[in-house]
Design a protein around this motif. Structure first.
Motif, PDB file in Angstrom:
ATOM      1  N   LEU A  69      50.398  46.110  41.799  1.00 34.87           N
ATOM      2  CA  LEU A  69      49.370  46.130  40.745  1.00 34.87           C
ATOM      3  C   LEU A  69      48.334  47.232  40.978  1.00 34.87           C
ATOM      4  O   LEU A  69      47.910  47.904  40.038  1.00 34.87           O
ATOM      5  CB  LEU A  69      48.688  44.746  40.688  1.00 34.87           C
ATOM      6  CG  LEU A  69      47.572  44.574  39.672  1.00 34.87           C
ATOM      7  CD1 LEU A  69      48.069  44.815  38.253  1.00 34.87           C
ATOM      8  CD2 LEU A  69      46.958  43.174  39.781  1.00 34.87           C
TER       9      LEU A  69
ATOM     10  N   LEU B 188      45.858  41.393  32.461  1.00 35.11           N
ATOM     11  CA  LEU B 188      47.250  41.108  32.783  1.00 35.11           C
ATOM     12  C   LEU B 188      47.809  40.177  31.704  1.00 35.11           C
ATOM     13  O   LEU B 188      47.293  39.071  31.500  1.00 35.11           O
ATOM     14  CB  LEU B 188      47.364  40.450  34.164  1.00 35.11           C
ATOM     15  CG  LEU B 188      46.703  41.192  35.331  1.00 35.11           C
ATOM     16  CD1 LEU B 188      47.055  40.505  36.659  1.00 35.11           C
ATOM     17  CD2 LEU B 188      47.117  42.658  35.364  1.00 35.11           C
TER      18      LEU B 188
ATOM     19  N   ASP C  19      48.581  36.323  32.059  1.00 33.90           N
ATOM     20  CA  ASP C  19      47.543  35.304  32.109  1.00 33.90           C
ATOM     21  C   ASP C  19      47.001  35.026  30.714  1.00 33.90           C
ATOM     22  O   ASP C  19      46.222  35.806  30.164  1.00 33.90           O
ATOM     23  CB  ASP C  19      46.399  35.742  33.042  1.00 33.90           C
ATOM     24  CG  ASP C  19      46.778  35.585  34.503  1.00 33.90           C
ATOM     25  OD1 ASP C  19      47.379  34.557  34.855  1.00 33.90           O
ATOM     26  OD2 ASP C  19      46.486  36.500  35.293  1.00 33.90           O
TER      27      ASP C  19
ATOM     28  N   TYR D 111      47.576  33.861  44.653  1.00 32.82           N
ATOM     29  CA  TYR D 111      46.469  34.586  44.013  1.00 32.82           C
ATOM     30  C   TYR D 111      45.673  35.446  44.997  1.00 32.82           C
ATOM     31  O   TYR D 111      45.784  35.290  46.209  1.00 32.82           O
ATOM     32  CB  TYR D 111      45.487  33.568  43.404  1.00 32.82           C
ATOM     33  CG  TYR D 111      46.084  32.686  42.354  1.00 32.82           C
ATOM     34  CD1 TYR D 111      46.158  33.095  41.033  1.00 32.82           C
ATOM     35  CD2 TYR D 111      46.595  31.429  42.692  1.00 32.82           C
ATOM     36  CE1 TYR D 111      46.707  32.286  40.062  1.00 32.82           C
ATOM     37  CE2 TYR D 111      47.155  30.604  41.723  1.00 32.82           C
ATOM     38  CZ  TYR D 111      47.208  31.036  40.410  1.00 32.82           C
ATOM     39  OH  TYR D 111      47.755  30.233  39.449  1.00 32.82           O
ATOM     40  N   GLY D 112      44.804  36.282  44.402  1.00 34.63           N
ATOM     41  CA  GLY D 112      43.711  36.849  45.163  1.00 34.63           C
ATOM     42  C   GLY D 112      42.628  35.777  45.251  1.00 34.63           C
ATOM     43  O   GLY D 112      42.395  35.061  44.275  1.00 34.63           O
TER      44      GLY D 112
ATOM     45  N   GLU E 132      44.269  38.885  49.331  1.00 34.41           N
ATOM     46  CA  GLU E 132      45.405  38.670  48.430  1.00 34.41           C
ATOM     47  C   GLU E 132      46.397  37.684  49.043  1.00 34.41           C
ATOM     48  O   GLU E 132      46.839  37.842  50.167  1.00 34.41           O
ATOM     49  CB  GLU E 132      46.099  40.015  48.141  1.00 34.41           C
ATOM     50  CG  GLU E 132      47.303  39.949  47.218  1.00 34.41           C
ATOM     51  CD  GLU E 132      46.962  39.623  45.753  1.00 34.41           C
ATOM     52  OE1 GLU E 132      45.772  39.675  45.380  1.00 34.41           O
ATOM     53  OE2 GLU E 132      47.896  39.309  45.002  1.00 34.41           O
ATOM     54  N   LYS E 133      46.701  36.663  48.270  1.00 35.84           N
ATOM     55  CA  LYS E 133      47.730  35.660  48.608  1.00 35.84           C
ATOM     56  C   LYS E 133      47.613  35.124  50.035  1.00 35.84           C
ATOM     57  O   LYS E 133      48.540  35.252  50.845  1.00 35.84           O
ATOM     58  CB  LYS E 133      49.120  36.240  48.337  1.00 35.84           C
ATOM     59  CG  LYS E 133      49.317  36.629  46.873  1.00 35.84           C
ATOM     60  CD  LYS E 133      50.724  36.977  46.496  1.00 35.84           C
ATOM     61  CE  LYS E 133      50.912  37.143  45.010  1.00 35.84           C
ATOM     62  NZ  LYS E 133      50.194  38.216  44.353  1.00 35.84           N
TER      63      LYS E 133
ATOM     64  N   VAL F 189      41.531  34.724  41.735  1.00 30.50           N
ATOM     65  CA  VAL F 189      41.396  35.794  40.742  1.00 30.50           C
ATOM     66  C   VAL F 189      42.411  35.563  39.626  1.00 30.50           C
ATOM     67  O   VAL F 189      43.592  35.340  39.882  1.00 30.50           O
ATOM     68  CB  VAL F 189      41.647  37.165  41.403  1.00 30.50           C
ATOM     69  CG1 VAL F 189      41.554  38.282  40.371  1.00 30.50           C
ATOM     70  CG2 VAL F 189      40.670  37.399  42.552  1.00 30.50           C
TER      71      VAL F 189
ATOM     72  N   GLN G 196      47.810  46.677  46.601  1.00 28.19           N
ATOM     73  CA  GLN G 196      47.169  45.564  45.904  1.00 28.19           C
ATOM     74  C   GLN G 196      45.812  45.963  45.318  1.00 28.19           C
ATOM     75  O   GLN G 196      44.972  46.540  46.019  1.00 28.19           O
ATOM     76  CB  GLN G 196      46.978  44.383  46.871  1.00 28.19           C
ATOM     77  CG  GLN G 196      48.275  43.787  47.393  1.00 28.19           C
ATOM     78  CD  GLN G 196      49.062  43.017  46.325  1.00 28.19           C
ATOM     79  OE1 GLN G 196      48.584  42.826  45.194  1.00 28.19           O
ATOM     80  NE2 GLN G 196      50.262  42.592  46.676  1.00 28.19           N
TER      81      GLN G 196
ATOM     82  N   THR H 216      43.554  43.893  44.671  1.00 22.23           N
ATOM     83  CA  THR H 216      42.608  43.082  45.461  1.00 22.23           C
ATOM     84  C   THR H 216      42.076  43.875  46.656  1.00 22.23           C
ATOM     85  O   THR H 216      40.878  43.837  46.952  1.00 22.23           O
ATOM     86  CB  THR H 216      43.338  41.810  45.955  1.00 22.23           C
ATOM     87  OG1 THR H 216      43.769  41.065  44.818  1.00 22.23           O
ATOM     88  CG2 THR H 216      42.448  40.941  46.821  1.00 22.23           C
TER      89      THR H 216
ATOM     90  N   ARG I 105      44.191  27.946  31.526  1.00 19.62           N
ATOM     91  CA  ARG I 105      44.919  29.170  31.870  1.00 19.62           C
ATOM     92  C   ARG I 105      46.403  28.848  32.069  1.00 19.62           C
ATOM     93  O   ARG I 105      46.750  27.874  32.720  1.00 19.62           O
ATOM     94  CB  ARG I 105      44.316  29.765  33.145  1.00 19.62           C
ATOM     95  CG  ARG I 105      45.014  31.033  33.605  1.00 19.62           C
ATOM     96  CD  ARG I 105      45.768  30.793  34.877  1.00 19.62           C
ATOM     97  NE  ARG I 105      46.485  31.974  35.302  1.00 19.62           N
ATOM     98  CZ  ARG I 105      47.312  31.970  36.328  1.00 19.62           C
ATOM     99  NH1 ARG I 105      47.506  30.880  37.023  1.00 19.62           N
ATOM    100  NH2 ARG I 105      47.960  33.062  36.644  1.00 19.62           N
TER     101      ARG I 105
END
Ligand code: G1P
Length: 295
Positions: free
Chosen positions: A117, A137, A140, A177-178, A197-198, A210, A236, A238, A259
């Motif tokens: 990303l 994005l 989402d 997720y972030g 991140e993750k 995030v 990333q 993030t 969401r």
């Protein structure tokens, strides 16, 4: 560091990363872009384009890749189709088709390799230039009368800083997720002190994750050029935001609304049902159909 930036500039441009392979949605996405899957009656990506345009954004920059040409065709003028609809007197359909290409200025740039990303957003640098911009994005879907980006723009207008969309998730879900380290500003609004991140649930600094909406300072592009590969071996976004925290304030806003992760099969089905129930055209009959299922 002052929480309020003096350099407030309007957000005119949005970057929509759309180069992913859609592997979570195979086989539907083998030869068609995931972003073109119809959610009720519009392709997925049209929802985020409309969200951006409704917020006053005039320039939509779509980061594409191999096999994504249908996206460009969708937002382009279709003379043959428009003529046919006019000839047949299908005025409503004509207006709907015409409105799609009239909505904004569309620009496309290729992401030559799927490096993540952060890399995708970095590809848009020359088209964004030196101004703050939004990233949306398409996966989402956030269902609320005030769109996610509109909620975030209020914070941007107040503070003039980068703003990222957040939602609290179940602790075991943070790995997708972030995740931020928050410092509370007020209910639902945080200053982002750090982000990762993750993370594994045990390492997560919070459960504030995030969600795919960002308003970013153009300083992000310098950070994007400096980061190394992170989670999943990818560049990333993030990690670039994390680097930007050294010189810039970033806020995180807990987004109101349900969401849906429309990049997954189950999330897409849930989004379809939720949006169809609220559709002015289809909602009445669709709700009656669901009622008759007597689940
Ligand atoms: C991306 C971001 C992640 C964010 C998520 C939201 O992850 O890298 O920080 O939480 O979108 O949907 P992806 O879903 O592409 O793995």
């Amino acid at each position: 560091m002052a929480l309020k930036s003096t350099a407030f500039r309007p957000i005119r441009k949005a970057v929509l990363p759309a180069a992913g392979m859609g592997t979570r949605f195979l086989p539907a996405t083998k030869a068609s872009p995931k972003e073109m899957l119809p959610l009720v009656d519009k392709p997925l990506i049209q929802y985020v384009v409309e969200e951006a345009v409704a917020c006053g954004i005039t320039d939509i920059i779509i980061v594409t890749g191999r096999g994504k040409r249908a996206i460009e065709d969708h937002f382009d003028v279709s003379f043959e189709l428009e003529m046919l609809l006019q000839d047949k007197g299908h005025d409503k359909a004509f207006e709907a088709v015409r409105a799609i290409s009239d909505m904004a200025n569309f620009a496309y740039i290729r992401q030559p390799q799927a490096l993540g990303l952060g890399h995708a957003v970095g590809c848009a640098r020359s088209l964004v230039g030196d101004e703050p911009f939004a990233v949306l994005l398409a996966d989402d879907i956030i269902h609320h009368p005030t769109s996610a980006l509109a909620q975030m723009l209020r914070v941007y207008e107040e503070f003039g800083t980068s703003v990222i969309g957040l939602q609290a998730v179940a602790p075991e879900e943070v790995v997708n997720y972030g995740v931020i380290t928050p410092e509370k500003v007020r209910d639902g609004l945080h200053r982002v002190m750090d982000l990762v991140e993750k993370p594994k649930p045990a390492d997560a600094p919070s459960n504030l994750s995030v969600i795919g909406r960002y308003i970013l300072d153009p300083a992000i592009f310098n950070s994007l050029e400096q980061i190394s590969r992170g989670a999943g071996g990818e560049l990333q976004l993030t990690d670039a935001i994390r680097m930007m925290l050294q010189g810039r304030v970033v806020h995180g806003l807990e987004l109101k609304g349900e969401r849906y992760d429309a990049g997954s099969k189950l999330g897409f089905l849930k989004a379809t049902v939720a949006l169809a129930m609220d559709s002015p055209e289809l909602g009445g009959e669709f709700r009656a159909f669901l009622h008759d299922l007597k689940l």
